[in-house]
Design a protein around this motif. Sequence first.
Motif, PDB file in Angstrom:
ATOM      1  N   GLN A   1       0.836  -1.197   0.000  1.00 26.66           N
ATOM      2  CA  GLN A   1       0.000   0.000   0.000  1.00 26.66           C
ATOM      3  C   GLN A   1       0.872   1.249   0.000  1.00 26.66           C
ATOM      4  O   GLN A   1       2.086   1.186   0.211  1.00 26.66           O
ATOM      5  CB  GLN A   1      -0.925  -0.005   1.218  1.00 26.66           C
TER       6      GLN A   1
ATOM      7  N   VAL B   1      -1.399   5.077   3.631  1.00 26.91           N
ATOM      8  CA  VAL B   1      -2.245   3.984   4.120  1.00 26.91           C
ATOM      9  C   VAL B   1      -1.471   3.113   5.106  1.00 26.91           C
ATOM     10  O   VAL B   1      -1.991   2.712   6.153  1.00 26.91           O
ATOM     11  CB  VAL B   1      -2.745   3.123   2.935  1.00 26.91           C
ATOM     12  N   THR B   2      -0.218   2.841   4.796  1.00 26.26           N
ATOM     13  CA  THR B   2       0.607   2.001   5.662  1.00 26.26           C
ATOM     14  C   THR B   2       0.866   2.676   7.001  1.00 26.26           C
ATOM     15  O   THR B   2       0.786   2.036   8.057  1.00 26.26           O
ATOM     16  CB  THR B   2       1.942   1.670   4.968  1.00 26.26           C
TER      17      THR B   2
ATOM     18  N   GLU C   1      -0.987   4.905   8.516  1.00 28.42           N
ATOM     19  CA  GLU C   1      -2.233   4.894   9.281  1.00 28.42           C
ATOM     20  C   GLU C   1      -2.442   3.531   9.948  1.00 28.42           C
ATOM     21  O   GLU C   1      -2.836   3.455  11.117  1.00 28.42           O
ATOM     22  CB  GLU C   1      -3.415   5.204   8.369  1.00 28.42           C
TER      23      GLU C   1
ATOM     24  N   LEU D   1      -8.137  -3.239  -1.460  1.00 26.57           N
ATOM     25  CA  LEU D   1      -7.760  -3.136  -0.052  1.00 26.57           C
ATOM     26  C   LEU D   1      -8.939  -3.378   0.873  1.00 26.57           C
ATOM     27  O   LEU D   1      -8.842  -4.145   1.823  1.00 26.57           O
ATOM     28  CB  LEU D   1      -7.145  -1.762   0.238  1.00 26.57           C
ATOM     29  N   TRP D   2     -10.060  -2.721   0.616  1.00 25.72           N
ATOM     30  CA  TRP D   2     -11.193  -2.848   1.540  1.00 25.72           C
ATOM     31  C   TRP D   2     -11.758  -4.257   1.544  1.00 25.72           C
ATOM     32  O   TRP D   2     -12.148  -4.783   2.591  1.00 25.72           O
ATOM     33  CB  TRP D   2     -12.272  -1.824   1.212  1.00 25.72           C
TER      34      TRP D   2
ATOM     35  N   SER E   1      -9.268  -6.398   3.456  1.00 23.33           N
ATOM     36  CA  SER E   1      -9.288  -6.057   4.878  1.00 23.33           C
ATOM     37  C   SER E   1     -10.508  -6.636   5.589  1.00 23.33           C
ATOM     38  O   SER E   1     -10.399  -7.149   6.705  1.00 23.33           O
ATOM     39  CB  SER E   1      -9.255  -4.538   5.062  1.00 23.33           C
TER      40      SER E   1
END
Length: 219
Positions: free
Chosen positions: A66, A70-71, A73, A165-166, A169
């Motif tokens: 990522q 993003v990483t 966070e 990603l979502w 996740s």
Amino acid sequence: MTFSDRRIIDAVESSFVPVWETVAPAAVAEFDLGDGRSVKGTVGGEIALYFCRPDGVVFDCLPALQSPAVTLEAIERAAAFYRESGGAPEEAIRAYNVERRTAVAFAAGVDVRDASKIVKAAHATLDSRLAMGAAADDAMTTAAFSKVLMVAPAETVTVVEPGGLWLYSIQIHDWIASEPLRTPTGWKTTIFETILGQKLDGETRRFDSTSVSPLSLTN
């Protein structure tokens, strides 16, 4: 690059003991151009950033490569959870991952129960498209487009995972919330093969350059 970003380095070193492990070699396609020349490209290979207790138990995971933002966070969120929960006891791990799963699904506007089905459908669509072409064409296409360049106002050009990603996740948080707690080794097959769709075989496929079809820019 994400892991050479000073913000990422500082965040990791301030809260975690970093460990890097190669779990499988990336699949490679090699195209023989003749006269001893060849072109190689990866057609697989992915990463997962695990956040673990001192005993190795995973309490959170960021799937795929990522962007630095993003990483960062994810690192800060995982560190805060570990600190505020008093060392990530099992009950807190499960509650945290249920909360994360719900939050990610809400932000994406989907029902958490649909995530796995959407990922399976996406993988099936990709597989069917690749199956329509020759093996050499498939390998060249995958090698060329397995990552994408992104430019954001607040960041330099960085290589990131092109979407997903979502969905990844939601599934990861669902597994951690409901399955027996595990170390990264215990999660390896689930994360890479089941969720990310990355086979851990590390195969090398070789092709003659004449086996690659010309690319039409008009169709």
